[in-house]
Design a protein around this motif. Sequence first.
Motif, short mmCIF file in Angstrom:
data_model
loop_
_atom_site.label_atom_id
_atom_site.label_comp_id
_atom_site.label_asym_id
_atom_site.label_seq_id
_atom_site.Cartn_x
_atom_site.Cartn_y
_atom_site.Cartn_z
N LEU A 102 19.89 39.40 -22.18
CA LEU A 102 18.76 40.10 -21.57
C LEU A 102 18.72 41.57 -21.97
O LEU A 102 17.65 42.13 -22.25
CB LEU A 102 18.81 39.96 -20.05
N LEU A 103 19.87 42.22 -22.02
CA LEU A 103 19.92 43.62 -22.44
C LEU A 103 19.52 43.78 -23.91
O LEU A 103 18.82 44.73 -24.26
CB LEU A 103 21.32 44.20 -22.21
N ALA A 104 19.96 42.87 -24.77
CA ALA A 104 19.58 42.93 -26.19
C ALA A 104 18.08 42.76 -26.35
O ALA A 104 17.43 43.47 -27.12
CB ALA A 104 20.34 41.86 -26.98
N ARG A 105 17.51 41.83 -25.62
CA ARG A 105 16.07 41.59 -25.68
C ARG A 105 15.29 42.83 -25.22
O ARG A 105 14.31 43.23 -25.85
CB ARG A 105 15.73 40.40 -24.80
N ARG A 106 15.76 43.43 -24.15
CA ARG A 106 15.11 44.63 -23.62
C ARG A 106 15.20 45.77 -24.62
O ARG A 106 14.24 46.51 -24.84
CB ARG A 106 15.77 45.01 -22.30
N SER A 107 16.35 45.91 -25.27
CA SER A 107 16.55 46.97 -26.26
C SER A 107 15.62 46.77 -27.45
O SER A 107 15.02 47.72 -27.95
CB SER A 107 18.01 46.97 -26.69
N ARG A 108 15.50 45.52 -27.93
CA ARG A 108 14.60 45.24 -29.06
C ARG A 108 13.16 45.56 -28.71
O ARG A 108 12.43 46.14 -29.51
CB ARG A 108 14.73 43.78 -29.48
N ARG A 109 12.74 45.19 -27.53
CA ARG A 109 11.36 45.46 -27.11
C ARG A 109 11.10 46.96 -27.02
O ARG A 109 10.03 47.44 -27.38
CB ARG A 109 11.06 44.80 -25.77
N ALA A 110 12.09 47.70 -26.55
CA ALA A 110 11.93 49.16 -26.43
C ALA A 110 11.81 49.79 -27.81
O ALA A 110 11.00 50.70 -28.01
CB ALA A 110 13.10 49.75 -25.67
N ARG A 111 12.62 49.32 -28.79
CA ARG A 111 12.55 49.88 -30.15
C ARG A 111 11.21 49.55 -30.80
O ARG A 111 10.63 50.38 -31.49
CB ARG A 111 13.69 49.32 -30.99
N ARG A 112 10.71 48.35 -30.60
CA ARG A 112 9.42 47.97 -31.18
C ARG A 112 8.31 48.81 -30.60
O ARG A 112 7.38 49.19 -31.29
CB ARG A 112 9.12 46.50 -30.90
N GLY A 113 8.39 49.12 -29.34
CA GLY A 113 7.36 49.93 -28.69
C GLY A 113 7.31 51.34 -29.24
O GLY A 113 6.26 51.94 -29.39
N ARG A 114 8.47 51.92 -29.59
CA ARG A 114 8.51 53.28 -30.12
C ARG A 114 8.09 53.32 -31.58
O ARG A 114 7.51 54.30 -32.02
CB ARG A 114 9.93 53.86 -29.99
N ALA A 115 8.40 52.29 -32.33
CA ALA A 115 8.09 52.28 -33.77
C ALA A 115 6.59 52.15 -34.01
O ALA A 115 6.07 52.64 -34.98
CB ALA A 115 8.82 51.13 -34.47
N VAL A 116 5.88 51.52 -33.10
CA VAL A 116 4.45 51.28 -33.30
C VAL A 116 3.66 52.44 -32.88
O VAL A 116 3.58 53.47 -32.89
CB VAL A 116 3.97 50.08 -32.44
#
Length: 116
Positions: A102-116
């Motif tokens: 769950l933490l890895a998934r949350r981290s990936r979503r946060a990185r995708r949100g900043r990159a876009v």
Amino acid sequence: MTTTGLHGDKILPGARALRRQAVRTRKEFGRTVEALVSKAGSSERVHEAAGRLKETAASHVGRLVEDGKLDSARGGAARVATALRSHRTAAVAAAAVLAAALLARRSRRARRGRAV
């Protein structure tokens, strides 16, 4: 009609103006009383609805107890608790893997949100 007050600088309303003011005050008072009665009536309706909901909930729980479904749910929970107690290490490991995922998934979503 208006008359001069005792001090000469204040103008007091005449009889007609006083009557009109009294009529307006009575109407306003009537609206206020109606609003209060309406509010009290809605409060009573809320209490009646709450009483009906309590009765309905009690009857549903009674049916569950009669059908044995409430006891079966409790039994299922007891079986799960017993299994967790007997296999603590496996349960802790599974919880840790789930938390990491769950933490890895949350981290990936946060990185995708900043990159876009």
